[in-house]
Design an enzyme around this catalytic site. Structure first.
Site, short mmCIF file in Angstrom:
data_model
loop_
_atom_site.label_atom_id
_atom_site.label_comp_id
_atom_site.label_asym_id
_atom_site.label_seq_id
_atom_site.Cartn_x
_atom_site.Cartn_y
_atom_site.Cartn_z
N HIS A 194 -8.66 4.55 3.36
CA HIS A 194 -8.21 3.44 4.19
C HIS A 194 -6.95 3.77 5.00
O HIS A 194 -6.24 2.87 5.46
CB HIS A 194 -7.97 2.19 3.34
CG HIS A 194 -7.05 2.41 2.17
ND1 HIS A 194 -7.48 2.93 0.97
CD2 HIS A 194 -5.72 2.20 2.03
CE1 HIS A 194 -6.47 3.01 0.12
NE2 HIS A 194 -5.38 2.57 0.75
N HIS A 214 3.66 -7.43 -9.43
CA HIS A 214 4.14 -6.08 -9.76
C HIS A 214 4.35 -5.26 -8.48
O HIS A 214 5.37 -4.58 -8.33
CB HIS A 214 3.12 -5.39 -10.67
CG HIS A 214 3.55 -4.04 -11.16
ND1 HIS A 214 4.10 -3.85 -12.40
CD2 HIS A 214 3.54 -2.82 -10.57
CE1 HIS A 214 4.39 -2.57 -12.56
NE2 HIS A 214 4.06 -1.93 -11.45
N GLU A 215 3.41 -5.35 -7.56
CA GLU A 215 3.52 -4.62 -6.30
C GLU A 215 4.75 -5.05 -5.50
O GLU A 215 5.45 -4.23 -4.93
CB GLU A 215 2.27 -4.86 -5.45
CG GLU A 215 1.00 -4.27 -6.02
CD GLU A 215 0.97 -2.76 -5.91
OE1 GLU A 215 1.83 -2.19 -5.21
OE2 GLU A 215 0.09 -2.15 -6.51
N ASP A 217 35.14 -10.78 -7.16
CA ASP A 217 35.29 -9.88 -8.30
C ASP A 217 36.52 -9.00 -8.16
O ASP A 217 37.18 -8.69 -9.15
CB ASP A 217 34.06 -8.97 -8.44
CG ASP A 217 32.77 -9.75 -8.64
OD1 ASP A 217 32.80 -10.72 -9.40
OD2 ASP A 217 31.75 -9.38 -8.02
#
Length: 474
Positions: free
Chosen positions: A168, A225-226, A290
Protein backbone atom coordinates in the site's frame (compact mmCIF):
# COMPACT_ATOMS: atom_id res chain seq x y z
CA UNK A 1 13.68 4.09 4.63
CA UNK A 2 11.15 5.43 7.10
CA UNK A 3 10.98 3.68 10.43
CA UNK A 4 7.47 2.29 10.48
CA UNK A 5 5.65 1.23 13.59
CA UNK A 6 3.82 -2.04 13.20
CA UNK A 7 1.19 -3.04 15.71
CA UNK A 8 -0.07 -6.44 16.79
CA UNK A 9 -2.86 -6.57 19.33
CA UNK A 10 -3.06 -9.33 21.92
CA UNK A 11 -6.16 -10.71 23.54
CA UNK A 12 -6.09 -11.14 27.30
CA UNK A 13 -9.46 -12.78 27.68
CA UNK A 14 -10.20 -16.17 29.16
CA UNK A 15 -10.63 -18.81 26.48
CA UNK A 16 -13.68 -20.91 27.09
CA UNK A 17 -13.85 -24.59 26.36
CA UNK A 18 -15.56 -24.09 23.02
CA UNK A 19 -12.80 -21.86 21.63
CA UNK A 20 -10.32 -23.32 19.18
CA UNK A 21 -6.86 -23.79 20.74
CA UNK A 22 -3.91 -21.78 19.50
CA UNK A 23 -0.97 -23.97 18.54
CA UNK A 24 2.68 -23.01 18.27
CA UNK A 25 5.56 -24.49 16.35
CA UNK A 26 7.85 -25.38 19.23
CA UNK A 27 10.03 -27.40 16.85
CA UNK A 28 11.01 -24.32 14.87
CA UNK A 29 14.76 -23.95 14.55
CA UNK A 30 16.78 -21.76 16.85
CA UNK A 31 17.59 -19.61 13.82
CA UNK A 32 13.90 -18.80 13.54
CA UNK A 33 13.81 -17.54 17.12
CA UNK A 34 17.03 -15.58 16.65
CA UNK A 35 15.48 -13.89 13.62
CA UNK A 36 12.59 -12.85 15.87
CA UNK A 37 15.02 -11.20 18.29
CA UNK A 38 16.76 -9.45 15.41
CA UNK A 39 13.49 -8.24 13.94
CA UNK A 40 12.39 -6.68 17.22
CA UNK A 41 15.63 -4.96 18.08
CA UNK A 42 17.33 -7.27 20.53
CA UNK A 43 20.55 -7.16 18.53
CA UNK A 44 22.21 -4.04 17.17
CA UNK A 45 21.11 -3.11 13.67
CA UNK A 46 23.25 -4.80 11.05
CA UNK A 47 24.08 -7.85 13.19
CA UNK A 48 24.35 -10.95 10.97
CA UNK A 49 25.59 -14.24 12.40
CA UNK A 50 25.30 -14.89 16.13
CA UNK A 51 28.33 -17.01 17.02
CA UNK A 52 28.61 -16.46 20.75
CA UNK A 53 26.15 -18.66 22.68
CA UNK A 54 26.77 -16.58 25.80
CA UNK A 55 25.75 -13.38 24.01
CA UNK A 56 22.64 -15.10 22.69
CA UNK A 57 21.72 -16.32 26.14
CA UNK A 58 22.04 -12.80 27.52
CA UNK A 59 19.76 -11.45 24.79
CA UNK A 60 17.18 -14.11 25.57
CA UNK A 61 17.36 -13.18 29.25
CA UNK A 62 16.85 -9.50 28.42
CA UNK A 63 13.85 -10.35 26.28
CA UNK A 64 12.38 -12.59 28.97
CA UNK A 65 12.71 -9.90 31.62
CA UNK A 66 11.17 -7.31 29.30
CA UNK A 67 8.30 -9.68 28.43
CA UNK A 68 7.55 -10.49 32.08
CA UNK A 69 8.70 -14.11 31.78
CA UNK A 70 10.82 -16.32 34.00
CA UNK A 71 14.43 -15.57 33.08
CA UNK A 72 16.11 -18.79 31.89
CA UNK A 73 18.32 -17.67 29.03
CA UNK A 74 16.91 -20.38 26.78
CA UNK A 75 14.18 -20.62 24.17
CA UNK A 76 11.84 -22.45 26.53
CA UNK A 77 8.15 -23.04 25.87
CA UNK A 78 6.81 -19.83 27.53
CA UNK A 79 9.36 -17.75 25.61
CA UNK A 80 8.46 -19.33 22.28
CA UNK A 81 4.79 -18.87 23.05
CA UNK A 82 5.42 -15.19 23.77
CA UNK A 83 7.25 -14.86 20.47
CA UNK A 84 4.18 -16.18 18.68
CA UNK A 85 1.83 -13.85 20.55
CA UNK A 86 0.34 -10.93 18.59
CA UNK A 87 2.36 -7.85 19.39
CA UNK A 88 3.58 -4.50 18.15
CA UNK A 89 6.20 -4.59 15.44
CA UNK A 90 8.24 -1.66 16.76
CA UNK A 91 11.72 -2.86 17.78
CA UNK A 92 12.02 -3.15 21.54
CA UNK A 93 15.35 -1.28 21.42
CA UNK A 94 18.65 -2.33 22.94
CA UNK A 95 18.94 0.60 25.36
CA UNK A 96 17.87 0.65 29.01
CA UNK A 97 14.61 -1.27 29.02
CA UNK A 98 13.96 -0.88 32.72
CA UNK A 99 13.29 2.86 32.56
CA UNK A 100 9.81 4.11 31.84
CA UNK A 101 11.31 6.22 29.04
CA UNK A 102 8.45 7.37 26.87
CA UNK A 103 10.19 9.87 24.66
CA UNK A 104 10.69 8.72 21.09
CA UNK A 105 13.06 11.53 20.21
CA UNK A 106 10.40 13.70 18.60
CA UNK A 107 7.01 15.23 19.24
CA UNK A 108 4.58 17.54 17.47
CA UNK A 109 5.42 21.22 17.53
CA UNK A 110 1.83 22.08 18.35
CA UNK A 111 -0.74 20.66 20.76
CA UNK A 112 -3.73 21.22 18.47
CA UNK A 113 -3.86 18.37 15.92
CA UNK A 114 -6.27 17.46 13.15
CA UNK A 115 -7.21 14.00 11.88
CA UNK A 116 -8.94 12.51 8.86
CA UNK A 117 -10.65 9.13 8.41
CA UNK A 118 -9.93 7.96 4.86
CA UNK A 119 -10.25 4.45 3.41
CA UNK A 120 -12.80 2.43 5.36
CA UNK A 121 -13.18 -1.22 6.31
CA UNK A 122 -16.07 -3.29 4.98
CA UNK A 123 -16.52 -4.82 8.44
CA UNK A 124 -18.00 -1.70 10.02
CA UNK A 125 -20.28 1.19 9.21
CA UNK A 126 -18.58 4.58 8.95
CA UNK A 127 -20.35 5.67 12.14
CA UNK A 128 -18.81 2.71 14.01
CA UNK A 129 -15.31 3.50 12.75
CA UNK A 130 -15.77 7.15 13.64
CA UNK A 131 -17.00 6.25 17.12
CA UNK A 132 -14.01 4.01 17.79
CA UNK A 133 -11.43 6.52 16.60
CA UNK A 134 -13.11 9.37 18.49
CA UNK A 135 -12.94 7.32 21.68
CA UNK A 136 -9.26 6.53 21.05
CA UNK A 137 -8.45 10.19 20.43
CA UNK A 138 -10.25 11.25 23.63
CA UNK A 139 -8.16 8.85 25.69
CA UNK A 140 -5.16 11.07 24.93
CA UNK A 141 -6.82 14.50 24.83
CA UNK A 142 -8.68 14.00 28.12
CA UNK A 143 -5.38 13.38 29.88
CA UNK A 144 -3.13 16.03 28.33
CA UNK A 145 -2.96 19.49 26.79
CA UNK A 146 -3.59 17.95 23.36
CA UNK A 147 -6.65 18.89 21.32
CA UNK A 148 -7.89 16.92 18.29
CA UNK A 149 -10.25 18.07 15.54
CA UNK A 150 -11.62 15.89 12.74
CA UNK A 151 -11.39 17.50 9.28
CA UNK A 152 -13.07 16.70 5.98
CA UNK A 153 -10.01 16.90 3.74
CA UNK A 154 -6.93 14.68 3.84
CA UNK A 155 -4.71 17.62 2.94
CA UNK A 156 -5.78 19.45 6.12
CA UNK A 157 -5.01 16.55 8.48
CA UNK A 158 -1.99 15.94 10.70
CA UNK A 159 -3.08 12.35 11.38
CA UNK A 160 -4.62 10.13 8.71
CA UNK A 161 -6.41 6.82 9.37
CA UNK A 162 -6.78 4.35 6.50
CA UNK A 163 -7.75 0.69 6.11
CA UNK A 164 -5.52 -0.83 3.44
CA UNK A 165 -4.13 -4.26 2.55
CA UNK A 166 -1.02 -5.98 1.22
CA UNK A 167 1.26 -3.53 -0.64
CA UNK A 168 0.00 0.00 0.00
CA UNK A 169 2.88 2.35 -0.71
CA UNK A 170 4.86 2.72 2.51
CA UNK A 171 7.44 -0.07 2.09
CA UNK A 172 5.85 -2.17 4.85
CA UNK A 173 3.35 -4.47 3.20
CA UNK A 174 0.60 -6.05 5.22
CA UNK A 175 0.56 -9.85 5.43
CA UNK A 176 -3.07 -10.91 5.41
CA UNK A 177 -5.15 -12.03 8.40
CA UNK A 178 -3.35 -12.15 11.72
CA UNK A 179 0.19 -11.12 12.59
CA UNK A 180 0.53 -7.44 11.65
CA UNK A 181 -2.66 -5.53 12.40
CA UNK A 182 -1.64 -1.91 11.88
CA UNK A 183 1.27 0.49 11.74
CA UNK A 184 1.94 4.20 12.04
CA UNK A 185 4.69 6.81 11.78
CA UNK A 186 6.38 8.88 14.49
CA UNK A 187 6.35 12.71 14.55
CA UNK A 188 9.92 13.01 13.24
CA UNK A 189 9.32 10.93 10.11
CA UNK A 190 8.46 12.06 6.61
CA UNK A 191 5.16 10.16 6.71
CA UNK A 192 4.38 11.27 10.25
CA UNK A 193 0.81 10.84 11.36
CA UNK A 194 -0.07 8.19 8.78
CA UNK A 195 -1.85 5.29 10.47
CA UNK A 196 -2.78 2.15 8.54
CA UNK A 197 -5.03 -0.74 9.56
CA UNK A 198 -4.84 -4.07 7.72
CA UNK A 199 -8.15 -4.49 5.90
CA UNK A 200 -7.54 -8.25 5.73
CA UNK A 201 -8.30 -8.39 9.47
CA UNK A 202 -11.80 -8.56 10.88
CA UNK A 203 -12.57 -5.37 12.75
CA UNK A 204 -14.97 -4.95 15.68
CA UNK A 205 -16.88 -1.89 16.84
CA UNK A 206 -16.13 0.08 20.01
CA UNK A 207 -18.33 -1.92 22.38
CA UNK A 208 -17.35 -5.36 21.06
CA UNK A 209 -14.84 -7.58 22.84
CA UNK A 210 -11.84 -9.01 21.02
CA UNK A 211 -12.68 -12.64 20.40
CA UNK A 212 -10.81 -15.18 22.57
CA UNK A 213 -8.96 -16.92 19.72
CA UNK A 214 -7.60 -13.69 18.33
CA UNK A 215 -9.14 -13.40 14.88
CA UNK A 216 -11.20 -10.23 15.39
CA UNK A 217 -9.95 -6.96 16.80
CA UNK A 218 -11.52 -3.94 18.47
CA UNK A 219 -10.76 -0.93 16.28
CA UNK A 220 -10.59 1.49 19.22
CA UNK A 221 -7.89 -0.46 21.06
CA UNK A 222 -5.71 -0.70 17.96
CA UNK A 223 -6.26 2.97 17.14
CA UNK A 224 -5.45 4.11 20.69
CA UNK A 225 -2.15 2.24 20.69
CA UNK A 226 -1.28 3.64 17.25
CA UNK A 227 -2.11 7.18 18.30
CA UNK A 228 0.28 6.82 21.21
CA UNK A 229 3.09 6.16 18.76
CA UNK A 230 1.93 8.93 16.43
CA UNK A 231 2.25 11.32 19.38
CA UNK A 232 5.82 10.22 20.07
CA UNK A 233 5.46 7.51 22.72
CA UNK A 234 7.39 4.27 22.51
CA UNK A 235 6.95 0.90 24.14
CA UNK A 236 7.05 -0.06 27.79
CA UNK A 237 7.83 -3.46 29.25
CA UNK A 238 5.13 -6.04 29.94
CA UNK A 239 5.44 -5.22 33.65
CA UNK A 240 4.08 -1.69 33.29
CA UNK A 241 0.49 -0.48 33.54
CA UNK A 242 0.42 0.78 29.98
CA UNK A 243 -1.45 0.65 26.71
CA UNK A 244 1.94 1.08 25.04
CA UNK A 245 3.49 -2.27 25.96
CA UNK A 246 4.25 -4.47 22.92
CA UNK A 247 1.48 -6.85 23.99
CA UNK A 248 -1.43 -4.43 24.54
CA UNK A 249 -4.40 -5.10 26.77
CA UNK A 250 -7.77 -6.07 25.35
CA UNK A 251 -10.93 -3.97 25.35
CA UNK A 252 -13.23 -3.70 28.34
CA UNK A 253 -16.18 -1.47 29.14
CA UNK A 254 -15.37 2.08 30.29
CA UNK A 255 -11.79 1.72 29.08
CA UNK A 256 -9.53 4.44 30.50
CA UNK A 257 -5.97 5.39 29.66
CA UNK A 258 -3.69 3.54 32.09
CA UNK A 259 -1.88 5.65 34.67
CA UNK A 260 1.55 5.01 33.17
CA UNK A 261 0.42 6.46 29.84
CA UNK A 262 -1.20 9.46 31.53
CA UNK A 263 2.17 10.29 33.07
CA UNK A 264 3.92 9.75 29.75
CA UNK A 265 1.67 11.93 27.61
CA UNK A 266 1.61 14.72 30.20
CA UNK A 267 5.40 14.69 30.30
CA UNK A 268 5.50 15.32 26.57
CA UNK A 269 2.56 17.70 26.11
CA UNK A 270 1.54 18.89 29.56
CA UNK A 271 -1.55 18.41 31.66
CA UNK A 272 -5.08 19.29 30.51
CA UNK A 273 -5.29 23.03 29.97
CA UNK A 274 -3.20 24.09 27.00
CA UNK A 275 -0.51 26.50 28.19
CA UNK A 276 0.26 27.51 24.62
CA UNK A 277 -3.13 29.19 24.48
CA UNK A 278 -3.15 30.68 28.00
CA UNK A 279 -2.99 34.46 28.19
CA UNK A 280 -0.85 35.17 31.24
CA UNK A 281 -1.95 38.80 31.18
CA UNK A 282 -5.63 37.96 31.62
CA UNK A 283 -7.01 38.92 35.00
CA UNK A 284 -7.41 35.86 37.19
CA UNK A 285 -4.84 33.77 35.31
CA UNK A 286 -2.58 31.96 37.76
CA UNK A 287 0.46 29.96 36.74
CA UNK A 288 2.85 28.43 39.25
CA UNK A 289 6.40 28.28 37.94
CA UNK A 290 8.90 25.53 38.66
CA UNK A 291 12.05 27.58 38.18
CA UNK A 292 13.43 30.90 36.89
CA UNK A 293 16.79 31.50 35.20
CA UNK A 294 18.86 34.59 34.57
CA UNK A 295 20.71 32.93 31.73
CA UNK A 296 23.07 33.42 28.79
CA UNK A 297 22.93 36.78 27.00
CA UNK A 298 20.99 38.15 30.02
CA UNK A 299 17.93 36.14 29.01
CA UNK A 300 15.27 35.80 31.72
CA UNK A 301 13.45 32.48 31.44
CA UNK A 302 10.47 31.17 33.43
CA UNK A 303 9.88 27.40 33.45
CA UNK A 304 6.66 25.47 34.08
CA UNK A 305 6.29 21.78 33.31
CA UNK A 306 7.33 21.26 29.65
CA UNK A 307 7.15 24.98 28.76
CA UNK A 308 9.29 28.07 29.17
CA UNK A 309 8.72 31.80 28.65
CA UNK A 310 11.34 34.41 27.85
CA UNK A 311 10.77 37.80 29.48
CA UNK A 312 12.04 41.01 27.87
CA UNK A 313 11.69 44.68 28.85
CA UNK A 314 8.15 44.87 27.46
CA UNK A 315 6.92 41.60 28.97
CA UNK A 316 6.61 38.16 27.39
CA UNK A 317 8.66 37.78 24.23
CA UNK A 318 6.60 37.10 21.12
CA UNK A 319 6.27 33.44 20.25
CA UNK A 320 6.31 32.20 23.84
CA UNK A 321 5.76 29.89 25.61
CA UNK A 322 7.94 27.35 23.88
CA UNK A 323 8.65 23.70 24.62
CA UNK A 324 11.71 22.61 26.60
CA UNK A 325 13.00 20.73 23.56
CA UNK A 326 13.37 24.11 21.82
CA UNK A 327 15.98 25.02 24.43
CA UNK A 328 17.57 21.81 25.70
CA UNK A 329 18.54 18.67 23.75
CA UNK A 330 15.23 17.20 22.57
CA UNK A 331 15.83 13.77 24.11
CA UNK A 332 16.16 15.39 27.55
CA UNK A 333 12.89 17.30 27.60
CA UNK A 334 11.10 14.49 29.38
CA UNK A 335 13.73 14.31 32.11
CA UNK A 336 13.87 18.05 32.74
CA UNK A 337 10.12 18.77 32.74
CA UNK A 338 9.01 19.95 36.17
CA UNK A 339 12.56 20.85 37.25
CA UNK A 340 13.06 21.99 40.85
CA UNK A 341 15.60 24.75 40.19
CA UNK A 342 17.97 26.17 37.59
CA UNK A 343 20.90 28.60 37.90
CA UNK A 344 23.80 29.86 35.76
CA UNK A 345 27.27 30.60 37.09
CA UNK A 346 28.67 33.96 35.99
CA UNK A 347 32.19 32.59 36.54
CA UNK A 348 32.03 29.51 34.31
CA UNK A 349 28.81 30.23 32.37
CA UNK A 350 27.69 26.72 33.28
CA UNK A 351 23.99 26.09 33.83
CA UNK A 352 22.90 23.76 36.64
CA UNK A 353 19.48 22.08 36.66
CA UNK A 354 18.22 20.32 39.79
CA UNK A 355 15.37 17.82 39.89
CA UNK A 356 14.60 15.27 42.57
CA UNK A 357 17.81 13.56 43.60
CA UNK A 358 19.90 14.39 40.51
CA UNK A 359 21.39 17.44 38.81
CA UNK A 360 22.70 18.23 35.33
CA UNK A 361 25.30 20.71 34.08
CA UNK A 362 24.98 22.39 30.68
CA UNK A 363 27.13 24.84 28.77
CA UNK A 364 25.85 28.27 27.75
CA UNK A 365 24.33 26.73 24.60
CA UNK A 366 22.29 24.36 26.77
CA UNK A 367 24.34 21.33 25.68
CA UNK A 368 24.88 18.70 28.37
CA UNK A 369 28.38 18.37 29.83
CA UNK A 370 30.06 14.97 29.97
CA UNK A 371 29.55 12.77 33.05
CA UNK A 372 26.18 14.29 33.92
CA UNK A 373 23.66 13.87 35.46
CA UNK A 374 25.03 13.23 38.94
CA UNK A 375 23.40 12.41 42.26
CA UNK A 376 22.76 15.46 44.42
CA UNK A 377 23.77 13.51 47.52
CA UNK A 378 27.38 13.62 46.25
CA UNK A 379 27.34 17.41 46.72
CA UNK A 380 26.07 17.35 50.33
CA UNK A 381 23.06 19.32 49.12
CA UNK A 382 19.50 18.14 49.89
CA UNK A 383 17.40 16.65 47.14
CA UNK A 384 14.18 18.25 45.90
CA UNK A 385 15.58 21.77 46.32
CA UNK A 386 13.21 24.75 46.20
CA UNK A 387 15.24 27.36 44.33
CA UNK A 388 18.71 28.26 43.08
CA UNK A 389 20.24 31.61 42.14
CA UNK A 390 23.59 33.40 41.97
CA UNK A 391 24.56 36.59 43.77
CA UNK A 392 27.97 38.26 43.54
CA UNK A 393 29.58 35.15 42.13
CA UNK A 394 28.15 32.81 44.79
CA UNK A 395 25.55 30.15 43.98
CA UNK A 396 22.81 29.80 46.60
CA UNK A 397 20.58 26.75 46.90
CA UNK A 398 17.39 27.08 48.96
CA UNK A 399 15.56 24.19 50.59
CA UNK A 400 12.73 24.98 53.04
CA UNK A 401 14.22 27.13 55.84
CA UNK A 402 17.87 26.69 54.85
CA UNK A 403 20.28 28.26 52.37
CA UNK A 404 23.21 26.21 51.07
CA UNK A 405 26.28 27.82 49.50
CA UNK A 406 27.45 25.76 46.54
CA UNK A 407 31.19 25.55 45.80
CA UNK A 408 31.22 25.14 42.04
CA UNK A 409 34.84 24.07 41.81
CA UNK A 410 34.51 21.36 44.45
CA UNK A 411 30.92 20.54 43.45
CA UNK A 412 30.06 20.54 47.15
CA UNK A 413 27.97 22.50 49.61
CA UNK A 414 30.40 24.72 51.52
CA UNK A 415 28.07 26.31 54.09
CA UNK A 416 24.55 25.97 55.44
CA UNK A 417 22.69 28.94 56.91
CA UNK A 418 19.17 29.76 57.97
CA UNK A 419 17.11 31.46 55.27
CA UNK A 420 15.74 34.10 57.65
CA UNK A 421 19.25 35.11 58.72
CA UNK A 422 20.51 35.60 55.17
CA UNK A 423 17.41 36.85 53.36
CA UNK A 424 15.16 38.37 56.01
CA UNK A 425 11.50 38.37 55.05
CA UNK A 426 11.80 35.75 52.33
CA UNK A 427 9.31 32.93 53.06
CA UNK A 428 10.06 29.24 53.05
CA UNK A 429 8.52 26.98 50.39
CA UNK A 430 9.82 28.96 47.41
CA UNK A 431 9.26 27.95 43.80
CA UNK A 432 12.14 29.90 42.25
CA UNK A 433 14.64 32.73 42.66
CA UNK A 434 17.02 34.84 40.58
CA UNK A 435 19.26 37.88 40.68
CA UNK A 436 18.06 40.08 37.86
CA UNK A 437 19.92 42.52 35.60
CA UNK A 438 19.33 45.39 38.06
CA UNK A 439 21.35 43.54 40.73
CA UNK A 440 18.40 42.82 43.01
CA UNK A 441 17.40 39.32 44.04
CA UNK A 442 13.82 38.17 43.52
CA UNK A 443 12.07 35.24 45.14
CA UNK A 444 8.96 33.58 43.70
CA UNK A 445 6.31 31.66 45.60
CA UNK A 446 3.16 30.46 43.88
CA UNK A 447 1.83 33.42 41.84
CA UNK A 448 3.61 36.16 43.81
CA UNK A 449 7.18 37.42 44.15
CA UNK A 450 9.36 39.21 46.72
CA UNK A 451 12.04 41.82 46.01
CA UNK A 452 15.05 41.75 48.32
CA UNK A 453 16.92 44.96 49.21
CA UNK A 454 20.58 44.07 49.71
CA UNK A 455 21.38 47.42 51.39
CA UNK A 456 18.61 47.05 53.98
CA UNK A 457 19.12 43.31 54.23
CA UNK A 458 15.41 42.51 54.01
CA UNK A 459 12.44 42.23 51.67
CA UNK A 460 11.29 45.58 50.33
CA UNK A 461 8.14 46.98 51.94
CA UNK A 462 4.98 46.43 49.91
CA UNK A 463 5.89 42.92 48.78
CA UNK A 464 4.84 40.30 47.78
CA UNK A 465 3.31 41.41 44.49
CA UNK A 466 1.64 39.38 41.71
CA UNK A 467 4.03 37.98 39.12
CA UNK A 468 1.53 38.57 36.31
CA UNK A 469 1.39 42.35 36.57
CA UNK A 470 5.08 43.04 37.09
CA UNK A 471 6.90 40.50 34.95
CA UNK A 472 4.59 39.47 32.11
CA UNK A 473 2.23 42.36 31.47
CA UNK A 474 4.28 45.56 31.51
Amino acid sequence: MDNVIVIFITVLLTINCSALPITYDYEATENHHVEYLKEFGWFEEGTDDIDDDVDLSLKIEEFQEFAGLEVTGTFDEPTIEKMHAPRCGVPDEVTDRRRRDTFQGSMWEQTSLTYYIGNLTTDLEFSQIKEGIEYAVRLWSDNSALMFTEVDRRADADIKFDFVMKRHGDERDFDGPGKVLAHAFFPNEEKRGQTHFDEDETWLALTEQNDPIGTKYNVMIVAAHEIGHVLGLKHTSANTDSLMKPWPVGYHDNFHLPSDDVTAIQTLYGKPGNMLNVDLCSRGTKVQFDAVLQGPQQRTLFFSDIYYWEIISTGIKQGHPKFLFDLFPSHMAEQLAGMDAIVMSSKTHKIYVFKGDVFWRFDSNFELDANYPKLIIETRLPDHVDAAFEKDGQIYIVRKKKVFLFDEEEQKSSQVRKLKNVFTGVPKGLNAALTWTNGHSYFFKKDKYYKFDEDLGKVVDGYPKPIRGYWFCL
